[in-house]
Design an enzyme around this catalytic site. Structure first.
Site, mmCIF file in Angstrom:
data_model
loop_
_atom_site.group_PDB
_atom_site.id
_atom_site.type_symbol
_atom_site.label_atom_id
_atom_site.label_comp_id
_atom_site.label_asym_id
_atom_site.label_seq_id
_atom_site.Cartn_x
_atom_site.Cartn_y
_atom_site.Cartn_z
ATOM 1 N N LYS A 280 0.860 -1.188 0.000
ATOM 2 C CA LYS A 280 0.000 0.000 0.000
ATOM 3 C C LYS A 280 0.891 1.231 0.000
ATOM 4 O O LYS A 280 1.489 1.578 1.015
ATOM 5 C CB LYS A 280 -0.911 0.054 1.221
ATOM 6 C CG LYS A 280 -1.982 1.142 1.100
ATOM 7 C CD LYS A 280 -2.493 1.631 2.432
ATOM 8 C CE LYS A 280 -1.665 2.782 2.964
ATOM 9 N NZ LYS A 280 -1.762 4.030 2.159
ATOM 10 N N GLU B 195 9.656 1.582 10.846
ATOM 11 C CA GLU B 195 10.618 2.684 10.760
ATOM 12 C C GLU B 195 9.812 3.959 10.899
ATOM 13 O O GLU B 195 9.038 4.320 10.020
ATOM 14 C CB GLU B 195 11.371 2.642 9.418
ATOM 15 C CG GLU B 195 12.711 3.394 9.471
ATOM 16 C CD GLU B 195 12.628 4.823 8.999
ATOM 17 O OE1 GLU B 195 12.085 5.646 9.770
ATOM 18 O OE2 GLU B 195 13.089 5.117 7.895
ATOM 19 N N CYS C 14 13.196 11.433 6.732
ATOM 20 C CA CYS C 14 13.167 10.889 8.092
ATOM 21 C C CYS C 14 14.489 11.090 8.817
ATOM 22 O O CYS C 14 14.528 11.212 10.038
ATOM 23 C CB CYS C 14 12.788 9.416 8.061
ATOM 24 S SG CYS C 14 13.902 8.373 7.092
ATOM 25 N N GLU D 261 9.187 15.674 15.288
ATOM 26 C CA GLU D 261 9.622 15.596 13.898
ATOM 27 C C GLU D 261 8.731 16.506 13.051
ATOM 28 O O GLU D 261 7.555 16.220 12.833
ATOM 29 C CB GLU D 261 9.536 14.155 13.398
ATOM 30 C CG GLU D 261 10.107 13.960 12.011
ATOM 31 C CD GLU D 261 10.027 12.519 11.558
ATOM 32 O OE1 GLU D 261 10.961 12.066 10.872
ATOM 33 O OE2 GLU D 261 9.050 11.827 11.894
#
Length: 500
Positions: A177, A252, A291, A394
């Protein structure tokens, strides 16, 4: 296939069962780039059933390693054949520059080639010494089964390859996906897998939203492993959904990554120039939507003002625009939602006392083309501290925060003061110091006098809330395998444990 036949199940491209569609927007101008199928739980169940049949009854799990490796190499060749087409798709879909898209295709190619060579170089199993010649004992590795692969919007093709290549190398089947925001390059990759000769049902793709598609993949009892790359909140939902069936989970979940610069790295003009240049790359490549972005500059106090002033001066000169245009260095954010999120972080930072050195707003309409895109100026925030939300969380945008230190111990403490632990860097002309600090950093990847490069043969993943498991390297292949111990008694005899 028509424009909306982006669901691939059991070898057939089709639209969503419900007929639902989704617009994919070009972030450079906010206009419709493509229409894709909007899959749901019914489409997901069909894809998982196809992958289950292909694993239980199909040839791929039992295909010799040499043939699996050969297919991966054919995929690598097809990726290079379509390099420009895929790079353009990736640039238009994500907003990144065309050159970044080309680099992504090359990195994906290298990933497929690496895992092909890795499985080809393996032995048939690890022989275990049982302490007697009458026993033959070996540990072998088998495919885990049906894999649910959920990928993010910032590096859709790259992150897909980090999952697809080892999954196929190990002999698994899968349902993937892609992010509903950036699905186009993943659809193209599945087309290449089919063209390369992958058996029917091995590779399936469902385009659609995380809920219901990703949620159903995570909870489905016929899925043996779920590998997810994305945000912390979504990752915890994936883990919770997978828990009742006790399937393997690899996550992750991003990072808040420190870039530690010691004064001695800036002692020469060349060293200063390099450290500043790399700090820009660390923070602003792909508009900070990485990331492993070095979004936290942690710099020795004695060089702070000079360094930050030059950093801000250069950041102001970064050319924004559509990623396919010549000379553009930084594209837009991926969506209106991401732009609004960046603005919210900026507002909180200023409210909490950060000093704005450059950026901090959308560009003037006359300063960037197209003016309707989701652009945000590269931003440097000085005088930051760990209590600030913009430092802790983040941001996934072009925001660089600056903290300072005076001692080595203080630098390490600051760098490790995060819930995450994906990546970080240390800059120093003192090799012993650089290696000493790198050893103390609690991050999955640590660069010394560099930022951002990675190797497909080296593991990638993080500590803490950056996730569990590893991608790439031998460990990345091991995620898609189960270990089995086969103990063979060559001279069986009665045990006489029971006397009857």
């Amino acid at each position: 296939m028509s424009a909306v036949e982006t669901i691939h199940v059991d070898g057939v491209w089709r639209a969503a069962t419900s007929g639902a569609q989704r617009e994919v927007l070009d972030p450079a101008d906010a206009k419709t780039l493509a229409l894709v199928a909007e899959g749901d739980a019914e489409d997901t169940d069909a894809a998982i059933a196809a992958a289950r049949r292909a694993f239980d009854d199909g040839p791929w799990p039992r295909t010799p390693v040499a043939e699996r490796a050969a297919l991966l190499r054919r995929v690598a060749e097809l990726l290079q054949r379509d390099r420009e087409t895929i790079a353009l798709l990736e640039s238009r879909d994500t907003g990144k520059t065309l050159e970044e898209g080309r680099v992504d295709v090359d990195d994906v190619t290298n990933a497929f080639r690496y895992f092909a060579e890795l499985v080809m170089g393996e032995s048939a199993g690890r022989v275990v010494d049982a302490g007697t010649p009458d026993v033959h004992s070996v540990v072998v590795h088998e495919p885990v089964g049906v894999c649910a692969l959920i990928t993010p919007w910032n590096y859709p093709l790259l992150q897909a390859s980090w999952k697809v290549a080892p999954a196929l190398a190990a002999g698994n089947t899968f349902v993937i996906k892609p992010s509903e925001v950036t699905p186009l390059s993943t659809v193209h990759l599945v087309k290449l897998l089919v063209e390369a000769g992958l058996p029917t049902g091995v590779a399936n793709v469902v385009t659609g939203a995380g809920d219901p598609v990703g949620a159903r993949m995570s909870e489905h009892p016929d899925v043996d492993l779920v590998s997810f790359t994305g945000g912390l909140i979504s990752g915890t939902k994936v883990a919770q959904a997978a828990a009742p069936t006790v399937k393997k989970v690899a996550l992750e979940l991003g990072g808040k990554n420190p870039n530690v610069v010691f004064a001695d790295a800036c002692a020469t003009d060349e060293g200063f120039d390099t450290a500043v240049d790399q700090a820009l790359n660390a923070a602003f490549i792909h508009s900070g939507q990485v990331c492993s972005a070095g979004a936290r500059l942690i710099i020795e106090e004695s060089v702070r003002e000079r360094f930050v002033a030059e950093l801000a001066r250069r950041a102001e000169k970064i050319k924004l625009g559509r990623g396919t245009e010549d000379g553009v260095e930084c594209g837009p954010l991926v969506s209106a939602q991401q732009l609004e999120k960046t603005e919210a972080y900026m507002a909180s930072a200023l409210a909490e006392g950060a000093a704005l050195r450059c950026g901090g707003k959308r560009p003037e309409p006359s300063a960037v083309r197209p003016a309707t895109g989701y652009f945000y100026l590269p931003t440097v925030l000085d005088q930051c501290h760990r209590e600030m939300r913009v430092v802790r969380e983040e941001t996934f945008g072009p925001i660089l925060t600056v903290e300072s230190f005076q001692t080595e111990d203080e630098a390490v403490t600051l760098a490790n003061d995060t819930e995450y632990g994906l990546a970080g860097a240390v800059w120093s002309a003192d090799t012993a110091r650089a290696r000493r600090v790198a050893a103390r950093l609690r991050h999955g990847t640590v660069w010394i006098n560099d930022y951002h490069p990675y190797l497909p043969q080296a593991e990638w993943g993080g500590f803490g809330k950056s996730g569990v498991g590893r991608e790439l390297g031998p460990s990345g292949l091991a995620e898609y395998r189960e270990s089995k111990h086969i103990y063979e008694n060559l001279r069986p005899s009665p045990v006489r444990w029971f006397g009857g």
